[in-house]
Design an enzyme around this catalytic site. Structure first.
Site, PDB file in Angstrom:
ATOM      1  N   CYS A  60      35.345  35.991  36.038  1.00 50.04           N
ATOM      2  CA  CYS A  60      36.602  36.543  35.498  1.00 50.04           C
ATOM      3  C   CYS A  60      37.838  36.234  36.331  1.00 50.04           C
ATOM      4  O   CYS A  60      38.790  35.643  35.831  1.00 50.04           O
ATOM      5  CB  CYS A  60      36.513  38.055  35.368  1.00 50.04           C
ATOM      6  SG  CYS A  60      35.095  38.661  34.443  1.00 50.04           S
ATOM      7  N   HIS A 123      43.269  41.628  37.367  1.00 52.89           N
ATOM      8  CA  HIS A 123      42.206  41.020  38.184  1.00 52.89           C
ATOM      9  C   HIS A 123      42.671  39.968  39.192  1.00 52.89           C
ATOM     10  O   HIS A 123      41.885  39.157  39.658  1.00 52.89           O
ATOM     11  CB  HIS A 123      41.099  40.442  37.286  1.00 52.89           C
ATOM     12  CG  HIS A 123      39.724  40.754  37.796  1.00 52.89           C
ATOM     13  ND1 HIS A 123      38.581  40.223  37.275  1.00 52.89           N
ATOM     14  CD2 HIS A 123      39.313  41.554  38.819  1.00 52.89           C
ATOM     15  CE1 HIS A 123      37.519  40.669  37.930  1.00 52.89           C
ATOM     16  NE2 HIS A 123      37.951  41.490  38.873  1.00 52.89           N
TER      17      HIS A 123
END
Length: 503
Positions: A60, A123
């Protein structure tokens, strides 16, 4: 295109829909048998489908860093040098994040008058200097990390959810996720945030909306009306809710009469996480393995482009595409050129989207700091093979359940740099039959790929690795806004140490 305030044509709105751990085989249009994605399938029918589209990493956070910078993770710092070819993600204790020296897409789009919002998972680091609003976004509703947890708020805090600069609660507290039933209202909240932003902006500025929802990342969740409605279990429920949400966004663009001035792209950050299969993972279709690996299942993604009146309906492009192309393509839509002072890995896809042109380009598959494989045309060469360690595998961690290709899906890191394994992905998308070393096809493919890789490696200037150092004291103990909520926690003492990645 609509007219701006100055009477000049206004550049199109840009809506990037980034899924989390969604596999190539998860949409009806890609052949998923239950056909539970009618809105996405219609989006494909009204636009262009990319069967050969890749993320920049099988995980990710590096993939998201690549999307927003147009650069490989090895360049933007989203990797670790602690262990050869180890994937590295961005947990709460990570010290690093997106460096100030990187120029992110929303920062650059400001020059063309865009207002930018991120909804969902960021993130790219959670410490104050890495906040999305410090890197070009004007608004944020979402979280710095995935919805892992619940944690006890002693050894590890629950992950905060932000509105702009301040936290408005934490997962499992103000934003409940029921792990037993899979019920959570987050996708509905994220949908509302998107619709409100589109309504506010559509009349004024061009907007950039980055909708980065994570319902399909284990532990998967859906809201009550969608739970139990899919033939594919809880993961399918999450996909159905996302599909419904995309349908509502496209409908709103039509209702506001801005559909023909809005470029929409749908893709995923990496392949389906087969480690959580079958109930909590998607499908990588015919491809080998999944998330965490540099086989096709780890990095080939569903990808759809939609722009009524500009992209002709019902098109399929065999262009090798990359998530990094969204950076360069978005700049081109805004009439901007990419920064010239650094290497940009993304291509401008407008010739492929608007004229059906095909451009030759390599796809580099990195795992951590290691170039594992490269695809050029139809041929893919593996310089290293590895799924995960024997030690992890024996504990039941399996990135390729039900798939074992002898000498290919290896549990020790195998060096093939002298004699790469080469597959023809057109004939053998599942990477099961390496070409014979003696064949003319092998020799020809090897020489083409070798020269491309040599050029790439000679010019490569790796970024400062951001994922090397961990420190429990930097976790989300007391984010801005915690005082108002009475949610501040006391951090432990600061002990920076090397991050050791288990996966």
């Amino acid at each position: 295109a609509g007219m701006g305030a100055s009477g000049a044509p206004q550049p199109p709105n840009i809506l990037l829909l980034l899924m989390d751990d969604m596999g190539w085989g998860d949409l009806g249009v890609y052949g998923e048998p239950s056909r539970e994605t009618p809105n996405l399938d219609r989006m494909a029918a009204e636009g262009m489908l990319f069967p050969n589209f890749y993320s920049a990493n099988p995980l990710c956070s590096p993939s998201r860093a690549a999307l927003l910078t147009g650069r490989l993770p090895i360049r933007n710092g989203f990797y670790t040098t602690n262990a050869h070819a180890r994937n590295a993600y961005t947990p709460q204790e990570i010290v690093g994040g997106i460096p100030d020296s990187e120029q992110l897409l929303p920062e650059l789009l400001k020059k063309a008058g865009y207002v930018s919002k991120i909804v969902g998972k960021w993130h790219l680091g959670h410490r104050p200097q890495f906040h999305p609003l410090k890197h070009g976004f004007d608004e944020w509703f979402g979280s710095p990390n995935c919805h892992f947890g619940p944690y006890d708020n002693k050894a590890r805090p629950n992950i905060p959810v932000y509105r702009d600069w301040e936290m408005v609660g934490r997962y499992y507290e103000e934003f409940p996720i029921n792990l037993k039933t899979g019920e959570a209202n987050l996708t509905q909240i994220y949908l509302q945030e998107a619709l409100d932003f589109i309504k506010r902006q559509a009349r004024h500025h061009p907007f950039f909306l980055y909708w980065a929802v994570d319902a399909t990342h284990a532990p998967v969740y859906a809201s009550k009306p969608f739970l139990g409605t899919s033939q594919r279990g809880r993961y399918g429920d999450a996909v159905r809710e996302i599909d419904d949400s995309v349908g509502k966004m496209l409908e709103l663009l039509h209702d506001l009469h801005v559909a023909d001035n809005t470029f929409v792209f749908f893709t995923s950050d990496n392949g389906a996480a087969l480690i959580s299969a079958p109930e909590q993972a998607g499908s990588n279709g015919p491809f080998l393995c999944g998330k965490q690996t540099t086989f096709e299942g780890g990095m080939r993604e569903p990808a759809l482009a939609w722009w009524p009146g500009h992209i002709a309906a019902g098109q399929v492009s065999h262009q090798l595409g990359s998530i990094m192309d969204l950076f360069t393509t978005s700049l081109a839509l805004a009439g901007l050129t990419p920064p010239r002072d650094r290497a940009i890995d993304g291509l401008n896809l407008l010739p492929a989207l608007l004229q059906g042109r095909l451009m030759d380009r390599p796809v580099f598959y990195y795992r951590g700091d290691t170039l594992m494989a490269t695809t050029l045309g139809q041929h893919k060469a593996h310089f290293w093979t590895w799924t995960n360690s024997w030690e992890n595998f024996r504990q039941g961690i399996d990135f390729c359940p039900g798939q074992n290709v002898s000498g290919v899906t290896t549990h020790s890191l195998e060096d093939h740099t002298k004699l790469p394994l080469i597959f023809h992905l057109g004939r053998d998308p599942g990477e099961r039959f390496p070409l014979s070393f003696a064949s003319a096809e092998y020799q020809e493919a090897l020489s083409r790929i070798t020269s491309v890789v040599q050029q790439h490696q000679e010019a490569l200037v790796p970024g400062q690795p951001q994922l090397n150092v961990c420190n429990w004291a930097v976790m989300n103990w007391a984010p801005p806004g915690c005082e108002k909520l009475g949610k501040c926690l006391t951090p432990p003492e600061s002990i920076p140490k090397k991050c050791l990645w288990s996966h």
